[in-house]
Design a protein around this motif. Structure first.
Motif, PDB file in Angstrom:
ATOM      1  N   GLY A  65       0.799  -1.215   0.000  1.00 42.00           N
ATOM      2  CA  GLY A  65       0.000   0.000   0.000  1.00 42.00           C
ATOM      3  C   GLY A  65       0.834   1.268   0.000  1.00 42.00           C
ATOM      4  O   GLY A  65       0.312   2.353  -0.262  1.00 42.00           O
ATOM      5  N   ARG A  66       2.126   1.150   0.292  1.00 44.49           N
ATOM      6  CA  ARG A  66       3.007   2.322   0.311  1.00 44.49           C
ATOM      7  C   ARG A  66       4.074   2.244  -0.767  1.00 44.49           C
ATOM      8  O   ARG A  66       4.502   3.271  -1.289  1.00 44.49           O
ATOM      9  CB  ARG A  66       3.697   2.461   1.665  1.00 44.49           C
ATOM     10  CG  ARG A  66       2.747   2.688   2.822  1.00 44.49           C
ATOM     11  CD  ARG A  66       3.500   3.020   4.105  1.00 44.49           C
ATOM     12  NE  ARG A  66       4.342   1.937   4.576  1.00 44.49           N
ATOM     13  CZ  ARG A  66       5.671   1.932   4.488  1.00 44.49           C
ATOM     14  NH1 ARG A  66       6.307   2.951   3.936  1.00 44.49           N
ATOM     15  NH2 ARG A  66       6.384   0.906   4.965  1.00 44.49           N
ATOM     16  N   PHE A  67       4.520   1.038  -1.108  1.00 42.99           N
ATOM     17  CA  PHE A  67       5.563   0.851  -2.115  1.00 42.99           C
ATOM     18  C   PHE A  67       4.937   0.283  -3.385  1.00 42.99           C
ATOM     19  O   PHE A  67       3.963  -0.477  -3.333  1.00 42.99           O
ATOM     20  CB  PHE A  67       6.626  -0.131  -1.630  1.00 42.99           C
ATOM     21  CG  PHE A  67       7.531   0.400  -0.544  1.00 42.99           C
ATOM     22  CD1 PHE A  67       7.271   1.592   0.106  1.00 42.99           C
ATOM     23  CD2 PHE A  67       8.652  -0.324  -0.179  1.00 42.99           C
ATOM     24  CE1 PHE A  67       8.109   2.068   1.096  1.00 42.99           C
ATOM     25  CE2 PHE A  67       9.505   0.129   0.822  1.00 42.99           C
ATOM     26  CZ  PHE A  67       9.231   1.323   1.458  1.00 42.99           C
ATOM     27  N   THR A  68       5.523   0.646  -4.515  1.00 46.39           N
ATOM     28  CA  THR A  68       5.096   0.099  -5.796  1.00 46.39           C
ATOM     29  C   THR A  68       6.319  -0.321  -6.592  1.00 46.39           C
ATOM     30  O   THR A  68       7.233   0.483  -6.804  1.00 46.39           O
ATOM     31  CB  THR A  68       4.298   1.134  -6.604  1.00 46.39           C
ATOM     32  OG1 THR A  68       3.157   1.567  -5.852  1.00 46.39           O
ATOM     33  CG2 THR A  68       3.816   0.513  -7.918  1.00 46.39           C
ATOM     34  N   ILE A  69       6.323  -1.579  -7.024  1.00 46.97           N
ATOM     35  CA  ILE A  69       7.410  -2.084  -7.852  1.00 46.97           C
ATOM     36  C   ILE A  69       6.939  -2.132  -9.297  1.00 46.97           C
ATOM     37  O   ILE A  69       5.807  -2.541  -9.584  1.00 46.97           O
ATOM     38  CB  ILE A  69       7.882  -3.482  -7.378  1.00 46.97           C
ATOM     39  CG1 ILE A  69       9.112  -3.930  -8.152  1.00 46.97           C
ATOM     40  CG2 ILE A  69       6.759  -4.511  -7.474  1.00 46.97           C
ATOM     41  CD1 ILE A  69       9.759  -5.201  -7.582  1.00 46.97           C
TER      42      ILE A  69
END
Length: 121
Positions: A65-69
């Protein structure tokens, strides 16, 4: 020998954002998985997020919900990135990218040297 190179690390304030990128110094074929790990002093290296060749991503509970790869499968410059949003101080760590290749039954992993992320006000 081909190696991975991370970039984009540095200092960021809690609630800010930071983007990490990882690219190879040469051509790497048959990549089936690309991942980001992190390690802070006194702790084991842990998986943060990974993404398959088809674009299916998974995240550790602590960052979901906070990081996106994301990955860019450009023909001559494959890269993987990690967008970090609203990091708390607990996200401070060395961040490492890892790529996995597979040819028939042989699997090979490539690691980067890491980039430091420090979350502090």
């Amino acid at each position: 020998q081909v190696r991975l190179v991370e970039s984009g690390g540095g200092s960021v304030q809690p609630g800010g954002s930071l983007r990490l990128d990882c690219a190879a110094s040469g051509k790497i074929n048959n990549i089936y998985n690309m991942a980001w790990y992190r390690q802070s002093p006194g702790n084991q290296r842990e998986l943060v997020a990974d993404i398959t060749r088809g674009g299916s991503a998974k995240y550790a509970d602590a960052v979901r919900g906070r990081f996106t790869i994301t990955r860019d499968n450009a023909k001559n410059a494959v890269t993987v990135s990690l967008q970090m949003n609203s990091p708390p101080p607990g996200d401070t760590a060395g961040y490492y990218c890892k790529w996995l290749t597979r040819v028939l039954e042989e699997e090979l992993g490539y690691w980067g040297q890491g980039t430091q992320v420090t979350v502090s006000s």
